[in-house]
Design a protein around this motif. Structure first.
Motif, mmCIF file in Angstrom:
data_model
loop_
_atom_site.group_PDB
_atom_site.id
_atom_site.type_symbol
_atom_site.label_atom_id
_atom_site.label_comp_id
_atom_site.label_asym_id
_atom_site.label_seq_id
_atom_site.Cartn_x
_atom_site.Cartn_y
_atom_site.Cartn_z
ATOM 1 N N ALA A 258 102.025 -16.974 63.002
ATOM 2 C CA ALA A 258 102.499 -18.003 62.080
ATOM 3 C C ALA A 258 103.762 -17.564 61.357
ATOM 4 O O ALA A 258 104.689 -18.361 61.161
ATOM 5 C CB ALA A 258 101.402 -18.350 61.084
ATOM 6 N N THR A 259 103.820 -16.295 60.935
ATOM 7 C CA THR A 259 105.008 -15.793 60.242
ATOM 8 C C THR A 259 106.213 -15.767 61.172
ATOM 9 O O THR A 259 107.323 -16.131 60.786
ATOM 10 C CB THR A 259 104.746 -14.386 59.678
ATOM 11 N N ALA A 260 106.001 -15.325 62.419
ATOM 12 C CA ALA A 260 107.088 -15.324 63.401
ATOM 13 C C ALA A 260 107.581 -16.747 63.647
ATOM 14 O O ALA A 260 108.795 -16.998 63.719
ATOM 15 C CB ALA A 260 106.625 -14.690 64.704
ATOM 16 N N LEU A 261 106.651 -17.679 63.763
ATOM 17 C CA LEU A 261 107.030 -19.079 63.983
ATOM 18 C C LEU A 261 107.779 -19.638 62.781
ATOM 19 O O LEU A 261 108.714 -20.440 62.936
ATOM 20 C CB LEU A 261 105.780 -19.912 64.258
ATOM 21 N N GLY B 91 108.828 -24.291 70.229
ATOM 22 C CA GLY B 91 108.204 -23.078 69.709
ATOM 23 C C GLY B 91 106.824 -23.343 69.140
ATOM 24 O O GLY B 91 105.887 -22.562 69.344
ATOM 25 N N LEU B 92 106.653 -24.465 68.451
ATOM 26 C CA LEU B 92 105.355 -24.815 67.871
ATOM 27 C C LEU B 92 104.295 -24.943 68.961
ATOM 28 O O LEU B 92 103.191 -24.392 68.840
ATOM 29 C CB LEU B 92 105.469 -26.111 67.076
ATOM 30 N N LEU C 289 101.103 -22.422 69.397
ATOM 31 C CA LEU C 289 99.785 -23.017 69.187
ATOM 32 C C LEU C 289 98.847 -22.686 70.350
ATOM 33 O O LEU C 289 97.675 -22.328 70.137
ATOM 34 C CB LEU C 289 99.910 -24.527 69.021
ATOM 35 N N ARG C 290 99.341 -22.784 71.565
ATOM 36 C CA ARG C 290 98.508 -22.456 72.728
ATOM 37 C C ARG C 290 98.063 -20.987 72.680
ATOM 38 O O ARG C 290 96.899 -20.667 72.939
ATOM 39 C CB ARG C 290 99.265 -22.747 74.026
ATOM 40 N N MET C 291 99.002 -20.124 72.371
ATOM 41 C CA MET C 291 98.696 -18.699 72.305
ATOM 42 C C MET C 291 97.670 -18.403 71.204
ATOM 43 O O MET C 291 96.733 -17.608 71.399
ATOM 44 C CB MET C 291 99.991 -17.905 72.053
ATOM 45 N N ALA C 292 97.815 -19.061 70.062
ATOM 46 C CA ALA C 292 96.919 -18.816 68.929
ATOM 47 C C ALA C 292 95.502 -19.308 69.204
ATOM 48 O O ALA C 292 94.519 -18.655 68.835
ATOM 49 C CB ALA C 292 97.476 -19.485 67.668
ATOM 50 N N VAL C 293 95.373 -20.458 69.860
ATOM 51 C CA VAL C 293 94.037 -20.992 70.166
ATOM 52 C C VAL C 293 93.312 -20.054 71.125
ATOM 53 O O VAL C 293 92.104 -19.771 70.941
ATOM 54 C CB VAL C 293 94.139 -22.414 70.746
ATOM 55 N N LEU C 294 93.993 -19.578 72.140
ATOM 56 C CA LEU C 294 93.364 -18.654 73.088
ATOM 57 C C LEU C 294 92.883 -17.393 72.376
ATOM 58 O O LEU C 294 91.772 -16.900 72.633
ATOM 59 C CB LEU C 294 94.358 -18.285 74.202
ATOM 60 N N TYR C 295 93.715 -16.880 71.490
ATOM 61 C CA TYR C 295 93.289 -15.695 70.733
ATOM 62 C C TYR C 295 92.072 -16.014 69.866
ATOM 63 O O TYR C 295 91.123 -15.220 69.792
ATOM 64 C CB TYR C 295 94.415 -15.166 69.838
ATOM 65 N N ALA D 118 93.860 -21.281 64.234
ATOM 66 C CA ALA D 118 95.115 -21.365 64.991
ATOM 67 C C ALA D 118 95.960 -22.562 64.546
ATOM 68 O O ALA D 118 97.086 -22.382 64.055
ATOM 69 C CB ALA D 118 94.823 -21.422 66.489
ATOM 70 N N PRO D 119 95.476 -23.801 64.686
ATOM 71 C CA PRO D 119 96.301 -24.920 64.212
ATOM 72 C C PRO D 119 96.513 -24.897 62.699
ATOM 73 O O PRO D 119 97.577 -25.321 62.216
ATOM 74 C CB PRO D 119 95.489 -26.156 64.632
ATOM 75 N N LEU D 120 95.540 -24.394 61.939
ATOM 76 C CA LEU D 120 95.704 -24.333 60.486
ATOM 77 C C LEU D 120 96.926 -23.511 60.110
ATOM 78 O O LEU D 120 97.787 -23.957 59.331
ATOM 79 C CB LEU D 120 94.441 -23.732 59.851
#
Length: 460
Positions: free
Chosen positions: A301-304, A323-324, A328-334, A380-382
């Protein structure tokens, strides 16, 4: 040009307005992630050393006011991050004069915030510990630990401001390196102050404050020696109400968003404290692991946010959208993977902080983590939507997400904990995450369309 990569011995500043968005964000994110992990190592070291050497009650004393620390330090951290948003936008737009003016005003405002927050928190520390319904057997240690943390607020602000400014101009490596060095020092100081000097819980607090001071001073010296683009000249030291107002409009709402969220956590922790020291110990261990697993979300989130701020300053909203979606895809998988880890390995990881004989606390920590793991991906989306809104200059709109989180945590803690006890505690965070994410989904779409329309009108 200001927006291009520049080097001064090391890579000092980096533009994110051209090139592959996911590559730029990932490269920028990795030092942030490592830095966040080292930051969590502060808390992990405190928890492990305190819990294993001093016992479960001492761990409870350190953890009994965690949400209060989040409230006060979150205000400082969020404000510093907000002060850096105009820096990123000015950097992306190639406006060197405005960039240095923003840095000057951020320094002045942060110094004022440090003095104010330190005075208020130190004066009311004992009342805060009482308000948190801290059990009598751990009250003394909890007070001493919290007071020292409060007295170290200026050092916390120094690090977070200098690190946020460096990240705003594309440098995430230097803050990480200095934080890593200070974390190693913190672990040694923890052992020395607790095991050798016998200072107890307050020794852990002293170690944390000393380490924060060192990382902040290193960041400041790095800027002085390596980043001339951020040097404040005599012409830049001119107080401008408009610039100050812009930074306050960015920073204070971000700080308040952290603090408003923390108020709900305080209500939740107060309710949990009333259940007894066994649940306080288990909740503390679970919370420390939760914060560890949150580190990748924060880094993404900070990088974004930095990427968004720079590209918005450059008028590239198409890159912001790209970029969003990729982050978002990467964050949900994590989030899915981390949740599974918490479900199946939570109890074992709680053993890092608690000895095997503390079976009640270990069971409480495992239950808390298992329930959290089912919905951990919602973070992730939050985090993604909230940071994009803030980076586009809508920090005030993001505050309402914090209000929703606070309201959800407070409602569950006050209504359901008396009825269902610790079981309600285990589902309190999730109610907050879902409430805020629904709001931020629609708000993020709205603010992005608005910025795109504004840029279109400027070009037209």
């Amino acid at each position: 040009m200001m927006g291009q990569q520049k080097r001064t011995g090391h890579e000092a500043i980096q533009s994110m307005t051209s090139g592959s968005p996911i590559r730029l964000i990932t490269e920028f994110m990795l030092p942030l992630l490592l830095g966040n992990l080292f930051q969590q190592a502060y808390n992990m070291a405190d928890g492990m050393i305190v819990g294993q050497i001093l016992g479960a009650d001492a761990l409870a004393a350190v953890g009994a006011t965690t949400s209060v620390q989040f409230l006060t330090l979150g205000l400082c951290i969020g404000s510093c991050a907000g002060f850096a948003i105009p820096v990123a936008q000015s950097f992306g737009a190639g406006q060197e004069g405005k960039l240095r003016s923003c840095v000057y005003h951020a320094g002045v405002l942060s110094a004022a915030l440090a003095v104010l927050m330190t005075l208020i928190t130190a004066i009311f520390c004992s009342r805060i510990v009482t308000l948190m319904q801290t059990p009598a057997e751990i009250y003394r240690d909890a007070y001493r630990y919290l007071l020292i943390i409060f007295l170290g607020i200026p050092f916390n602000i120094l690090y977070n401001l200098t690190a946020s400014i460096l990240r705003a101009v594309g440098n995430s490596r230097a803050p990480f390196l200095f934080l890593a060095l200070s974390t190693v020092l913190n672990i040694f100081l923890d052992l020395f102050c607790i095991a050798v000097l016998g200072w107890g819980c307050q020794g852990a607090a002293i170690a944390t404050v000393a380490s924060e001071a060192l990382s902040g001073l290193f960041c400041l010296l790095y800027i002085i020696r390596r980043v001339p683009q951020l040097h404040i000249g005599k012409a830049d030291r001119h107080w401008d109400k408009k610039t100050a107002g812009m930074l306050i409009a960015m920073g204070i709402p971000m700080g308040l968003q952290y603090s408003i969220t923390a108020i709900g956590s305080m209500v939740m922790q107060s309710a949990n404290n009333s259940l007894g020291s066994v649940y306080v110990s288990g909740f503390t261990a679970g919370t420390k692991l939760k914060q560890l697993f949150i580190s990748p979300f924060d880094a993404m989130a900070t990088a974004l946010a930095t990427y968004t701020g720079q590209n918005y300053g450059a008028g590239r909203m198409d890159r912001v959208r790209q970029g969003l979606q990729e982050v978002l895809r990467m964050a949900v998988l994590y989030g899915v993977g981390a949740g599974l880890g918490m479900i199946f390995f939570g109890r074992g990881m709680a053993g890092w902080f608690l000895s095997a004989k503390n079976t009640g606390a270990l069971d409480a920590a495992a239950r808390y983590l298992r329930c959290m793991g089912y919905l951990y991906w919602v973070l992730a989306p939050l985090n993604v939507y909230r940071n994009v809104c803030q980076a586009l200059g809508f920090s005030g709109r993001a505050i309402f997400a914090g209000v929703l989180e606070m309201s959800a945590r407070s409602a569950v803690a006050t209504v359901f904990v008396p009825l269902f006890g610790y079981a309600a505690i285990c589902w309190t965070d999730q109610s907050a995450w879902v409430s805020a994410t629904i709001y931020l989904f629609f708000m993020c779409r709205h603010v992005m369309r608005r910025r795109e329309q504004e840029l279109a009108q400027q070009k037209g």
